[in-house]
Write a protein that holds these residues in place. Sequence first.
Motif, PDB file in Angstrom:
ATOM      1  N   ALA A 248      10.942   2.685   3.125  1.00 38.75           N
ATOM      2  CA  ALA A 248      12.111   3.518   2.823  1.00 38.75           C
ATOM      3  C   ALA A 248      12.974   3.709   4.065  1.00 38.75           C
ATOM      4  O   ALA A 248      14.205   3.643   3.989  1.00 38.75           O
ATOM      5  N   ALA A 249      12.343   3.945   5.204  1.00 35.91           N
ATOM      6  CA  ALA A 249      13.101   4.109   6.448  1.00 35.91           C
ATOM      7  C   ALA A 249      13.832   2.823   6.815  1.00 35.91           C
ATOM      8  O   ALA A 249      15.001   2.852   7.223  1.00 35.91           O
ATOM      9  N   GLY A 250      13.161   1.694   6.666  1.00 37.87           N
ATOM     10  CA  GLY A 250      13.806   0.413   6.968  1.00 37.87           C
ATOM     11  C   GLY A 250      14.966   0.115   6.046  1.00 37.87           C
ATOM     12  O   GLY A 250      16.031  -0.334   6.491  1.00 37.87           O
ATOM     13  N   LEU A 251      14.791   0.382   4.758  1.00 38.79           N
ATOM     14  CA  LEU A 251      15.865   0.124   3.803  1.00 38.79           C
ATOM     15  C   LEU A 251      17.052   1.058   4.035  1.00 38.79           C
ATOM     16  O   LEU A 251      18.209   0.639   3.939  1.00 38.79           O
ATOM     17  N   SER A 252      16.779   2.316   4.345  1.00 38.19           N
ATOM     18  CA  SER A 252      17.891   3.238   4.605  1.00 38.19           C
ATOM     19  C   SER A 252      18.618   2.862   5.887  1.00 38.19           C
ATOM     20  O   SER A 252      19.840   3.014   5.984  1.00 38.19           O
ATOM     21  N   THR A 253      17.898   2.333   6.871  1.00 41.57           N
ATOM     22  CA  THR A 253      18.538   1.867   8.102  1.00 41.57           C
ATOM     23  C   THR A 253      19.445   0.676   7.820  1.00 41.57           C
ATOM     24  O   THR A 253      20.566   0.603   8.342  1.00 41.57           O
ATOM     25  N   LEU A 254      18.967  -0.251   6.994  1.00 42.70           N
ATOM     26  CA  LEU A 254      19.809  -1.397   6.631  1.00 42.70           C
ATOM     27  C   LEU A 254      21.075  -0.950   5.910  1.00 42.70           C
ATOM     28  O   LEU A 254      22.177  -1.433   6.192  1.00 42.70           O
ATOM     29  N   TYR A 255      20.934  -0.014   4.975  1.00 46.70           N
ATOM     30  CA  TYR A 255      22.099   0.465   4.236  1.00 46.70           C
ATOM     31  C   TYR A 255      23.069   1.201   5.153  1.00 46.70           C
ATOM     32  O   TYR A 255      24.285   0.993   5.075  1.00 46.70           O
TER      33      TYR A 255
ATOM     34  N   PRO B 299       0.828  -1.209   0.000  1.00 47.25           N
ATOM     35  CA  PRO B 299       0.000   0.000   0.000  1.00 47.25           C
ATOM     36  C   PRO B 299       0.865   1.263   0.000  1.00 47.25           C
ATOM     37  O   PRO B 299       1.965   1.283   0.550  1.00 47.25           O
ATOM     38  N   VAL B 300       0.347   2.308  -0.610  1.00 48.54           N
ATOM     39  CA  VAL B 300       1.102   3.556  -0.731  1.00 48.54           C
ATOM     40  C   VAL B 300       1.449   4.121   0.642  1.00 48.54           C
ATOM     41  O   VAL B 300       2.521   4.691   0.834  1.00 48.54           O
ATOM     42  N   ALA B 301       0.580   3.954   1.618  1.00 48.37           N
ATOM     43  CA  ALA B 301       0.802   4.506   2.954  1.00 48.37           C
ATOM     44  C   ALA B 301       2.003   3.880   3.659  1.00 48.37           C
ATOM     45  O   ALA B 301       2.584   4.490   4.556  1.00 48.37           O
ATOM     46  N   SER B 302       2.401   2.680   3.266  1.00 44.79           N
ATOM     47  CA  SER B 302       3.515   2.032   3.956  1.00 44.79           C
ATOM     48  C   SER B 302       4.861   2.230   3.248  1.00 44.79           C
ATOM     49  O   SER B 302       5.879   1.744   3.738  1.00 44.79           O
ATOM     50  N   ILE B 303       4.876   2.933   2.132  1.00 43.96           N
ATOM     51  CA  ILE B 303       6.142   3.162   1.424  1.00 43.96           C
ATOM     52  C   ILE B 303       7.150   3.934   2.287  1.00 43.96           C
ATOM     53  O   ILE B 303       8.330   3.576   2.304  1.00 43.96           O
ATOM     54  N   PRO B 304       6.755   4.979   3.040  1.00 49.21           N
ATOM     55  CA  PRO B 304       7.747   5.640   3.914  1.00 49.21           C
ATOM     56  C   PRO B 304       8.362   4.702   4.948  1.00 49.21           C
ATOM     57  O   PRO B 304       9.552   4.818   5.257  1.00 49.21           O
ATOM     58  N   ALA B 305       7.582   3.771   5.466  1.00 55.93           N
ATOM     59  CA  ALA B 305       8.129   2.811   6.429  1.00 55.93           C
ATOM     60  C   ALA B 305       9.150   1.894   5.762  1.00 55.93           C
ATOM     61  O   ALA B 305      10.208   1.607   6.339  1.00 55.93           O
TER      62      ALA B 305
END
Length: 57
Positions: free
Chosen positions: A39-46, A31-37
């Motif tokens: 993105a935050a998770g992926l940036s944290t992993l990186y 869902p579009v509403a969960s894209i920021p979550a």
Amino acid sequence: MSNRKAPTGNTVIFLAVLVAGVVLVCVAHTPVASIPAFAAGLSTLYSAFKQNSNDDT
């Protein structure tokens, strides 16, 4: 002969994380509403990977 340099490890990992995000959004019908979550998770992993790789040098 090409003058291009081989991609560094950081570039490869960044692209892998980016592709993982795109796959999760496109294939998993996120869902579009969960894209920021995501993105935050992926940036944290990186950033965790980047910080870990800086500790090794």
